[in-house]
Design a protein around this motif. Structure first.
Motif, PDB file in Angstrom:
ATOM      1  N   VAL A  95       0.863  -1.178   0.000  1.00  0.00           N
ATOM      2  CA  VAL A  95       0.000   0.000   0.000  1.00  0.00           C
ATOM      3  C   VAL A  95       0.904   1.234   0.000  1.00  0.00           C
ATOM      4  O   VAL A  95       1.652   1.466   0.951  1.00  0.00           O
ATOM      5  N   GLY A  96       0.819   2.009  -1.088  1.00  0.00           N
ATOM      6  CA  GLY A  96       1.751   3.124  -1.286  1.00  0.00           C
ATOM      7  C   GLY A  96       2.931   2.691  -2.125  1.00  0.00           C
ATOM      8  O   GLY A  96       4.050   3.171  -1.942  1.00  0.00           O
ATOM      9  N   ILE A  97       2.692   1.807  -3.078  1.00  0.00           N
ATOM     10  CA  ILE A  97       3.771   1.170  -3.845  1.00  0.00           C
ATOM     11  C   ILE A  97       4.600   2.158  -4.653  1.00  0.00           C
ATOM     12  O   ILE A  97       5.757   1.895  -4.983  1.00  0.00           O
ATOM     13  N   GLY A  98       4.038   3.341  -4.963  1.00  0.00           N
ATOM     14  CA  GLY A  98       4.770   4.304  -5.778  1.00  0.00           C
ATOM     15  C   GLY A  98       5.731   5.188  -5.018  1.00  0.00           C
ATOM     16  O   GLY A  98       6.435   6.003  -5.621  1.00  0.00           O
ATOM     17  N   GLY A  99       5.804   5.051  -3.699  1.00  0.00           N
ATOM     18  CA  GLY A  99       6.745   5.843  -2.917  1.00  0.00           C
ATOM     19  C   GLY A  99       8.178   5.494  -3.236  1.00  0.00           C
ATOM     20  O   GLY A  99       8.482   4.374  -3.656  1.00  0.00           O
ATOM     21  N   THR A 100       9.070   6.448  -3.008  1.00  0.00           N
ATOM     22  CA  THR A 100      10.471   6.214  -3.378  1.00  0.00           C
ATOM     23  C   THR A 100      11.175   5.214  -2.458  1.00  0.00           C
ATOM     24  O   THR A 100      12.279   4.778  -2.783  1.00  0.00           O
ATOM     25  N   HIS A 115       1.208  -6.045 -10.215  1.00  0.00           N
ATOM     26  CA  HIS A 115      -0.177  -5.665 -10.525  1.00  0.00           C
ATOM     27  C   HIS A 115      -0.468  -4.400  -9.724  1.00  0.00           C
ATOM     28  O   HIS A 115      -0.653  -4.463  -8.507  1.00  0.00           O
ATOM     29  N   VAL A 116      -0.482  -3.252 -10.400  1.00  0.00           N
ATOM     30  CA  VAL A 116      -0.572  -1.960  -9.726  1.00  0.00           C
ATOM     31  C   VAL A 116      -1.945  -1.342  -9.929  1.00  0.00           C
ATOM     32  O   VAL A 116      -2.435  -1.242 -11.055  1.00  0.00           O
ATOM     33  N   PHE A 117      -2.557  -0.923  -8.813  1.00  0.00           N
ATOM     34  CA  PHE A 117      -3.844  -0.235  -8.840  1.00  0.00           C
ATOM     35  C   PHE A 117      -3.632   1.245  -8.517  1.00  0.00           C
ATOM     36  O   PHE A 117      -2.805   1.589  -7.673  1.00  0.00           O
ATOM     37  N   ILE A 118      -4.383   2.102  -9.191  1.00  0.00           N
ATOM     38  CA  ILE A 118      -4.372   3.526  -8.853  1.00  0.00           C
ATOM     39  C   ILE A 118      -5.648   3.811  -8.063  1.00  0.00           C
ATOM     40  O   ILE A 118      -6.758   3.576  -8.546  1.00  0.00           O
ATOM     41  N   GLY A 119      -5.465   4.300  -6.848  1.00  0.00           N
ATOM     42  CA  GLY A 119      -6.576   4.448  -5.917  1.00  0.00           C
ATOM     43  C   GLY A 119      -6.586   3.292  -4.937  1.00  0.00           C
ATOM     44  O   GLY A 119      -5.975   2.235  -5.177  1.00  0.00           O
ATOM     45  N   HIS A 120      -7.242   3.500  -3.808  1.00  0.00           N
ATOM     46  CA  HIS A 120      -7.290   2.471  -2.772  1.00  0.00           C
ATOM     47  C   HIS A 120      -8.692   1.877  -2.684  1.00  0.00           C
ATOM     48  O   HIS A 120      -9.690   2.604  -2.712  1.00  0.00           O
ATOM     49  N   ASP A 121      -8.750   0.555  -2.569  1.00  0.00           N
ATOM     50  CA  ASP A 121     -10.026  -0.155  -2.496  1.00  0.00           C
ATOM     51  C   ASP A 121      -9.783  -1.469  -1.760  1.00  0.00           C
ATOM     52  O   ASP A 121      -8.771  -2.141  -2.009  1.00  0.00           O
ATOM     53  N   PRO A 122     -10.673  -1.878  -0.861  1.00  0.00           N
ATOM     54  CA  PRO A 122     -10.476  -3.149  -0.146  1.00  0.00           C
ATOM     55  C   PRO A 122     -10.292  -4.337  -1.077  1.00  0.00           C
ATOM     56  O   PRO A 122      -9.590  -5.297  -0.735  1.00  0.00           O
ATOM     57  N   GLU A 123     -10.914  -4.269  -2.265  1.00  0.00           N
ATOM     58  CA  GLU A 123     -10.823  -5.392  -3.196  1.00  0.00           C
ATOM     59  C   GLU A 123      -9.420  -5.564  -3.767  1.00  0.00           C
ATOM     60  O   GLU A 123      -9.112  -6.613  -4.345  1.00  0.00           O
ATOM     61  N   HIS A 124      -8.579  -4.546  -3.631  1.00  0.00           N
ATOM     62  CA  HIS A 124      -7.216  -4.650  -4.154  1.00  0.00           C
ATOM     63  C   HIS A 124      -6.359  -5.640  -3.371  1.00  0.00           C
ATOM     64  O   HIS A 124      -5.352  -6.133  -3.877  1.00  0.00           O
ATOM     65  N   VAL A 125      -6.745  -5.898  -2.127  1.00  0.00           N
ATOM     66  CA  VAL A 125      -5.970  -6.822  -1.286  1.00  0.00           C
ATOM     67  C   VAL A 125      -6.415  -8.242  -1.625  1.00  0.00           C
ATOM     68  O   VAL A 125      -7.428  -8.734  -1.127  1.00  0.00           O
ATOM     69  N   GLY A 126      -5.672  -8.875  -2.494  1.00  0.00           N
ATOM     70  CA  GLY A 126      -6.049 -10.202  -2.965  1.00  0.00           C
ATOM     71  C   GLY A 126      -5.575 -11.307  -2.040  1.00  0.00           C
ATOM     72  O   GLY A 126      -5.410 -11.130  -0.831  1.00  0.00           O
TER      73      GLY A 126
END
Length: 471
Positions: free
Chosen positions: A22-27, A63-74
């Motif tokens: 969560v926050g995968i795009g951080g440096t 597998h990158v999602f833009i935005g946060h959603d509970p469904e993203h946690v597979g």
């Protein structure tokens, strides 16, 4: 009353099959994701917005999602969260509801370091370049290290890499006391200055954190400290081996001479602990980067790398993104992107511009948190002395650290600077003003740790439009 069971313990990261970041795009998260992907892990992740380097993670299989959603946690074994992510985040809550192990980024990196020979590079400034340079030297020498850097290494096109060797070279950030999750064999401290005072509260707390960091060095390890920084050189290091470097006459590895070779490189001589003098050419600008290179020579020598291999590694280094990165040129004007956002970093970056370019220098600066500007106002006020023209744009306020509100700190800083040509403009107006005002041969430095880099394309476009006008 509802009972809250303790969170499950996360097994070592090496043993996990799949993770969600969560926050995968951080440096900090990006190099970790890269390492995990190259280890063969299944990696998914999310962030609030897309950034250019996420494309590389997708290429590697994330597998990158833009935005946060509970469904993203597979169907994952664990969830790793950035320090910028709140426990109220919907994906974090979903992971908690499913009793999934959750760990912060620093704990995850610490887990990887725990099974390797860790080299952690810390400091108020200089740590990104020093980490990347050391990783390159070790790789050129054949050590094939794993590395974790908060910026993309130009020669690799990556922030991180999983190597087959037993070394892990990592940038160690003091914010949120992240570096206290690491137990390195070798620790480098480039500097200790007041910073992140909105988090630490006092300079004493900053120093205490660095002391605790050095206390985590493994028995039989070593500390390499910058002798030019009075706080860093005074840090206690316990019973581990202690080595210093820098310009100071009593440094074990002493920088004796530095000169710019051209606009891209510098040459320096280093007196070694045995009294011998070694000469190097470095593809980085500024005396301060020669000091960073001295730290790398000391660390590599401690790890048994031979001097010819160290020299080849320093010469091979192609730099990192956002560290005096030339992003383009038009109408004879060079545009440079730099991450500098602390007074010392601003000062040495502008000095490097003077030393290597010897032309008019424009500085466009985006402050990073109003708290930093206010708490270090006196230092900021004198840090722009090597710029001919200074433009300050509205403050970048990281989510979760500061709320958007009126900001009197910029006007206060301008008043304290007493600079002959300093002004405050919006980012868009600054880009337009510079594009119309610069002269052929000038250098434009765009500085800040926020999103100010996005105006660089606008400056270049403005210069190109100007060059196409009839004479």
């Amino acid at each position: 009353m509802q009972q809250h069971l303790p969170a499950p313990t996360c097994p070592p990261l090496d043993e996990l099959r799949s993770v969600h970041l969560v926050g995968i795009g951080g440096t900090a998260m990006t190099p970790l994701a890269t390492i995990l992907l190259q280890m063969g892990k299944q990696v998914s992740g999310s962030d609030v917005s897309d950034v250019p380097w996420l494309a590389r993670l997708r290429e590697l299989g994330a597998h990158v999602f833009i935005g946060h959603d509970p469904e993203h946690v597979g169907d994952v074994d664990a969830v790793i969260i950035s320090s910028a992510v709140s426990m109220d985040n919907v994906e974090v809550r979903a992971a908690q509801a499913r009793r999934l192990p959750i760990m912060k980024h620093s704990a995850a990196l610490g887990s990887l370091m725990g099974r390797r020979r860790g080299i952690a590079v810390a400091g108020t400034h200089g740590k990104t370049t020093t980490t990347a340079l050391l990783a390159t030297v070790l790789d050129v020498a054949g050590a094939d290290p794993t590395f974790h850097v908060g910026s993309e290494l130009v020669a690799y096109g990556l922030f991180g890499k999983h190597g087959r060797g037993d070394l892990l070279v990592a940038e160690a950030d003091e914010f949120d006391r992240r570096f206290l999750d690491y137990d390195p064999e070798l620790a480098v401290v480039t500097s200790v200055e007041p910073d992140h005072l909105d988090y630490f509260g006092s300079v004493e707390a900053v120093v205490s954190a660095f002391e605790a960091f050095l206390a985590r060095i493994r028995p039989g390890g070593a500390a390499i400290l910058c002798a030019d920084d009075p706080v860093a050189r005074a840090l206690p290091s316990g019973n581990v081996e202690r080595t210093t470097y820098g310009l100071a006459p009593d440094a074990h590895w002493r920088l004796q001479e530095w000169n710019p070779v051209d606009r891209d490189r510098g040459a320096f001589k280093l007196r070694c602990p045995d009294g011998t003098i070694e000469s190097f050419v470095l593809g980085l600008r500024g005396r301060h980067n020669a000091v960073n290179a001295a730290a790398v020579v000391a660390a590599a020598a401690h790890l048994g790398v031979h001097m010819p291999d160290i020299r080849r590694g320093l010469e091979a280094f192609a730099g990192t993104r956002r560290r005096f990165e030339i992003v383009g040129a038009a109408l004879g004007v060079t545009i440079v992107d730099d991450y500098a956002h602390h007074p010392t970093a601003i000062h040495v970056t502008l000095q490097a511009a003077r030393d290597h370019f010897r032309t008019a220098v424009w500085a466009i600066f985006q402050p990073h948190t109003a708290h930093r500007t206010a708490s270090l106002q006196a230092e900021f006020a004198i840090s722009f002395e090597n710029a001919d023209h200074v433009l300050i744009v509205p403050t970048y306020r990281p989510p979760g650290r500061e709320v958007e509100a009126s900001d009197p700190t910029i006007d206060a800083l301008l008043a304290a600077m007493h600079h002959p040509d300093a002004r405050s403009l919006s980012a868009a107006d600054a880009a337009e003003f510079v594009a119309e005002s610069v002269q052929p041969g000038d250098l434009v430095l765009v500085m800040g740790a926020g999103d100010i880099w996005q105006i660089e394309k606008d400056i270049l476009a403005g210069l190109q439009r100007r060059s196409s006008r009839p004479a």
